[in-house]
Scaffold this active site. Structure first.
Site, PDB file in Angstrom:
ATOM      1  N   ARG A 122       0.838  -1.213   0.000  1.00 41.86           N
ATOM      2  CA  ARG A 122       0.000   0.000   0.000  1.00 41.86           C
ATOM      3  C   ARG A 122       0.874   1.265   0.000  1.00 41.86           C
ATOM      4  NH1 ARG A 122      -0.601   4.703   2.724  1.00 41.86           N
ATOM      5  NH2 ARG A 122      -0.100   3.626   4.651  1.00 41.86           N
ATOM      6  N   ASP A 123       1.496   1.563   1.117  1.00 41.57           N
ATOM      7  CA  ASP A 123       2.297   2.790   1.208  1.00 41.57           C
ATOM      8  C   ASP A 123       3.431   2.756   0.182  1.00 41.57           C
ATOM      9  OD1 ASP A 123       3.616   5.076   2.077  1.00 41.57           O
ATOM     10  OD2 ASP A 123       3.297   4.650   4.185  1.00 41.57           O
ATOM     11  N   HIS A 173       5.290   4.241  12.670  1.00 36.69           N
ATOM     12  CA  HIS A 173       5.240   4.224  11.201  1.00 36.69           C
ATOM     13  C   HIS A 173       6.173   5.349  10.731  1.00 36.69           C
ATOM     14  CE1 HIS A 173       2.974   3.738   7.271  1.00 36.69           C
ATOM     15  NE2 HIS A 173       3.459   4.971   7.108  1.00 36.69           N
ATOM     16  N   HIS A 209       8.919   7.121   8.371  1.00 42.27           N
ATOM     17  CA  HIS A 209       9.583   7.207   7.054  1.00 42.27           C
ATOM     18  C   HIS A 209      11.056   7.538   7.280  1.00 42.27           C
ATOM     19  CE1 HIS A 209       6.075   6.966   4.234  1.00 42.27           C
ATOM     20  NE2 HIS A 209       5.476   7.056   5.415  1.00 42.27           N
ATOM     21  N   CYS A 261       3.948   9.391   0.707  1.00 48.49           N
ATOM     22  CA  CYS A 261       2.560   9.832   0.592  1.00 48.49           C
ATOM     23  C   CYS A 261       2.449  10.851  -0.540  1.00 48.49           C
ATOM     24  CB  CYS A 261       2.114  10.457   1.920  1.00 48.49           C
ATOM     25  SG  CYS A 261       0.447  11.109   1.844  1.00 48.49           S
ATOM     26  N   ASN A 296       9.321   4.381   3.511  1.00 45.44           N
ATOM     27  CA  ASN A 296       9.257   3.936   4.900  1.00 45.44           C
ATOM     28  C   ASN A 296      10.601   3.317   5.259  1.00 45.44           C
ATOM     29  OD1 ASN A 296       6.299   3.639   3.878  1.00 45.44           O
ATOM     30  ND2 ASN A 296       6.187   3.605   6.095  1.00 45.44           N
TER      31      ASN A 296
HETATM   32  C1  HMG Z   1     -10.650  10.895   1.280  1.00 48.14           C
HETATM   33  C2  HMG Z   1     -11.193  11.113  -0.125  1.00 48.14           C
HETATM   34  C3  HMG Z   1     -11.833   9.846  -0.640  1.00 48.14           C
HETATM   35  C4  HMG Z   1     -12.235  12.214  -0.063  1.00 48.14           C
HETATM   36  O1  HMG Z   1     -12.487  12.612  -1.373  1.00 48.14           O
HETATM   37  P1  HMG Z   1     -13.377  13.866  -1.724  1.00 48.14           P
HETATM   38  O2  HMG Z   1     -13.122  14.219  -3.152  1.00 48.14           O
HETATM   39  O3  HMG Z   1     -13.245  14.930  -0.719  1.00 48.14           O
HETATM   40  O4  HMG Z   1     -14.720  13.144  -1.471  1.00 48.14           O
HETATM   41  P2  HMG Z   1     -16.128  13.333  -1.936  1.00 48.14           P
HETATM   42  O5  HMG Z   1     -16.911  12.615  -0.906  1.00 48.14           O
HETATM   43  O6  HMG Z   1     -16.446  14.772  -2.236  1.00 48.14           O
HETATM   44  O7  HMG Z   1     -16.150  12.494  -3.316  1.00 48.14           O
HETATM   45  C5  HMG Z   1     -15.541  12.933  -4.501  1.00 48.14           C
HETATM   46  C6  HMG Z   1     -15.450  11.803  -5.488  1.00 48.14           C
HETATM   47  O8  HMG Z   1     -14.656  10.736  -4.949  1.00 48.14           O
HETATM   48  C7  HMG Z   1     -15.454   9.559  -4.829  1.00 48.14           C
HETATM   49  N1  HMG Z   1     -15.090   8.864  -3.599  1.00 48.14           N
HETATM   50  C8  HMG Z   1     -15.129   9.353  -2.353  1.00 48.14           C
HETATM   51  N2  HMG Z   1     -14.682   8.422  -1.502  1.00 48.14           N
HETATM   52  C9  HMG Z   1     -14.376   7.329  -2.240  1.00 48.14           C
HETATM   53  C10 HMG Z   1     -13.855   6.061  -1.920  1.00 48.14           C
HETATM   54  N3  HMG Z   1     -13.552   5.717  -0.668  1.00 48.14           N
HETATM   55  N4  HMG Z   1     -13.652   5.185  -2.921  1.00 48.14           N
HETATM   56  C11 HMG Z   1     -13.939   5.522  -4.196  1.00 48.14           C
HETATM   57  N5  HMG Z   1     -14.421   6.716  -4.562  1.00 48.14           N
HETATM   58  C12 HMG Z   1     -14.649   7.605  -3.583  1.00 48.14           C
HETATM   59  C13 HMG Z   1     -16.852  10.066  -4.817  1.00 48.14           C
HETATM   60  O9  HMG Z   1     -17.749   9.072  -5.247  1.00 48.14           O
HETATM   61  C14 HMG Z   1     -16.784  11.216  -5.794  1.00 48.14           C
HETATM   62  O10 HMG Z   1     -16.712  10.718  -7.106  1.00 48.14           O
HETATM   63  P3  HMG Z   1     -17.295  11.573  -8.346  1.00 48.14           P
HETATM   64  O11 HMG Z   1     -18.701  11.855  -7.986  1.00 48.14           O
HETATM   65  O12 HMG Z   1     -16.444  12.839  -8.405  1.00 48.14           O
HETATM   66  O13 HMG Z   1     -17.095  10.673  -9.518  1.00 48.14           O
HETATM   67  C15 HMG Z   1     -10.066  11.568  -1.072  1.00 48.14           C
HETATM   68  O14 HMG Z   1      -9.558  12.750  -0.575  1.00 48.14           O
HETATM   69  C16 HMG Z   1      -8.982  10.558  -1.216  1.00 48.14           C
HETATM   70  O15 HMG Z   1      -9.152   9.472  -1.752  1.00 48.14           O
HETATM   71  N6  HMG Z   1      -7.749  10.940  -0.763  1.00 48.14           N
HETATM   72  C17 HMG Z   1      -6.588  10.087  -0.858  1.00 48.14           C
HETATM   73  C18 HMG Z   1      -6.066   9.821   0.511  1.00 48.14           C
HETATM   74  C19 HMG Z   1      -4.871   8.900   0.437  1.00 48.14           C
HETATM   75  O16 HMG Z   1      -4.951   7.792  -0.079  1.00 48.14           O
HETATM   76  N7  HMG Z   1      -3.718   9.363   0.961  1.00 48.14           N
HETATM   77  C20 HMG Z   1      -2.559   8.558   1.045  1.00 48.14           C
HETATM   78  C21 HMG Z   1      -2.683   7.563   2.161  1.00 48.14           C
HETATM   79  S1  HMG Z   1      -2.474   8.266   3.776  1.00 48.14           S
HETATM   80  C22 HMG Z   1      -0.801   8.131   4.037  1.00 48.14           C
HETATM   81  O17 HMG Z   1      -0.076   7.753   3.161  1.00 48.14           O
HETATM   82  C23 HMG Z   1      -0.267   8.398   5.401  1.00 48.14           C
HETATM   83  C24 HMG Z   1      -0.040   7.121   6.197  1.00 48.14           C
HETATM   84  C25 HMG Z   1      -1.352   6.378   6.457  1.00 48.14           C
HETATM   85  O18 HMG Z   1       0.794   6.221   5.484  1.00 48.14           O
HETATM   86  C26 HMG Z   1       0.607   7.417   7.558  1.00 48.14           C
HETATM   87  C27 HMG Z   1       1.804   8.356   7.508  1.00 48.14           C
HETATM   88  O19 HMG Z   1       2.797   8.084   6.794  1.00 48.14           O
HETATM   89  O20 HMG Z   1       1.743   9.360   8.209  1.00 48.14           O
END
Ligand code: HMG
Length: 299
Positions: free
Chosen positions: A17-18, A209, A211, A242, A251
């Site tokens: 994933r990450d 976690h 990096h 990210c 990581n």
């Molecule tokens: C959070 C959202 C979904 C909000 O997304 P949004 O655009 O604010 O949400 P929305 O509710 O307004 O929806 C917009 C569109 O997204 C769709 N949608 C909405 N939700 C979903 C879903 N679950 N699956 C599929 N589709 C989805 C929804 O249906 C719509 O589609 P449209 O009508 O435009 O065609 C968006 O901002 C997003 O996907 N962000 C990506 C976040 C991400 O993956 N970040 C990286 C991981 S976190 C990380 O790496 C840190 C971590 C965990 O490792 C720890 C660390 O290192 O600190």
């Protein structure tokens, strides 16, 4: 001086994933599942395999359903998937998920950039997930990002790390993984952060976690191990980053963590040789560098 090292550590490998969410070319589903199977064969029992986020935002994770559905059930192995909202949770459940991870941040700006909502809104989005997860018997892990600094805001108040982490535990997460999202921390800072968090959340409910952007991750992990934290996220070949944290590199490498722990007499249940082979496999498949130091020694 603290020397409260655990005798056993549980590793959560987050490379599928990450590790793969931020690379340029998308990786075939079969390569992801082969990597996951190799990690299992090496003895890793907790693997973050995909995220059910918006495919528009993170196209590399668009095959989350296929990944989860193609993995063979293995006794004692947990495949964890990220779910940002109820929509993602329902997609995950429909694909057979038994464990999910919800992710919040200790930085307002990072929360907005990463999930398009405030910290408070993200916690609200998790409430229906927690209710459904409890009804279905699905385990939920939590993340607090930016615990040692934010790419947008710089320093983050430790009190905010404590508040968000405790909120995740209070809503029912079995553990919270503390993310040094941009690998900016150093050991004394990591120690101060963990000492404060442990006052609100017991060590056994915490994971690290970290990096390795600035080469500090192992030192920071060692500092936190002294406080009895015994859950570590890591990524084979040091993959990771990210999309919403510019400059965040991989990581800490799972191979390097396991080598350090075994050298300290701490058990992980992992076969280092097979783990190294998994790191080489994925590096070759994505034609990227293997950032594990241990991987470079044991070809
Ligand atoms: C959070 C959202 C979904 C909000 O997304 P949004 O655009 O604010 O949400 P929305 O509710 O307004 O929806 C917009 C569109 O997204 C769709 N949608 C909405 N939700 C979903 C879903 N679950 N699956 C599929 N589709 C989805 C929804 O249906 C719509 O589609 P449209 O009508 O435009 O065609 C968006 O901002 C997003 O996907 N962000 C990506 C976040 C991400 O993956 N970040 C990286 C991981 S976190 C990380 O790496 C840190 C971590 C965990 O490792 C720890 C660390 O290192 O600190």
């Amino acid at each position: 001086m603290l020397r409260n090292y655990p005798s056993q550590v549980r590793i959560v490998d987050v490379s599928p994933r990450d590790g793969l969410q931020n690379i340029k070319n998308s990786v075939p589903t079969e390569v992801k599942t082969t990597l996951i199977n190799k990690l299992c064969d090496a003895g890793i029992q907790h693997i973050e395999v995909a995220s059910f986020v918006s495919p528009k935002w993170v196209p590399q994770m668009a095959d989350a359903e296929a990944v989860l559905q193609q993995l063979p059930p293995r006794e004692g192995t947990s495949y964890i998937v990220l779910t940002p909202n109820l929509r993602g949770f329902e997609r995950a459940i429909d694909s057979g998920a038994k464990e999910v991870a919800i992710f919040a941040a200790a930085s307002e700006t990072f929360s907005q950039k990463n999930t398009n909502c405030s910290i408070a809104q993200s916690l609200e989005h998790f409430e229906p997930i927690m209710l459904k997860a409890a009804a279905l018997g699905v385990r939920v892990r939590g993340y607090t990002s930016c615990v040692l600094g934010c790419p947008y805001e710089g320093d983050i108040a430790v009190a905010e790390v404590v508040r968000v982490s405790k909120a995740l535990i209070d809503m029912g997460c079995y553990e919270v993984s503390l993310g040094d999202t941009i690998g900016i921390g150093t050991p004394i800072k990591a120690r101060e952060m963990i000492a404060a968090v442990i006052k609100a959340v017991p060590a056994e409910k915490l994971a690290l976690h970290f990096h390795d952007t600035r080469g500090q991750a192992l030192a920071n992990i060692l500092a936190c191990l002294e406080y009895g934290v015994a859950n570590i996220d890591a990524s084979v070949a040091g993959l990771g980053g990210c999309p919403y944290a510019a400059g965040a590199s991989g990581n800490v490498s799972t191979e390097d963590v396991v080598y350090m722990l075994h050298g300290m007499g701490i058990e992980t249940g992992i076969d280092l040789k097979k783990l190294v082979a998994a790191g080489h496999y994925i590096s070759e498949q994505i034609a990227g560098p293997n950032l594990s130091k241990v991987g470079a020694v044991y070809q």
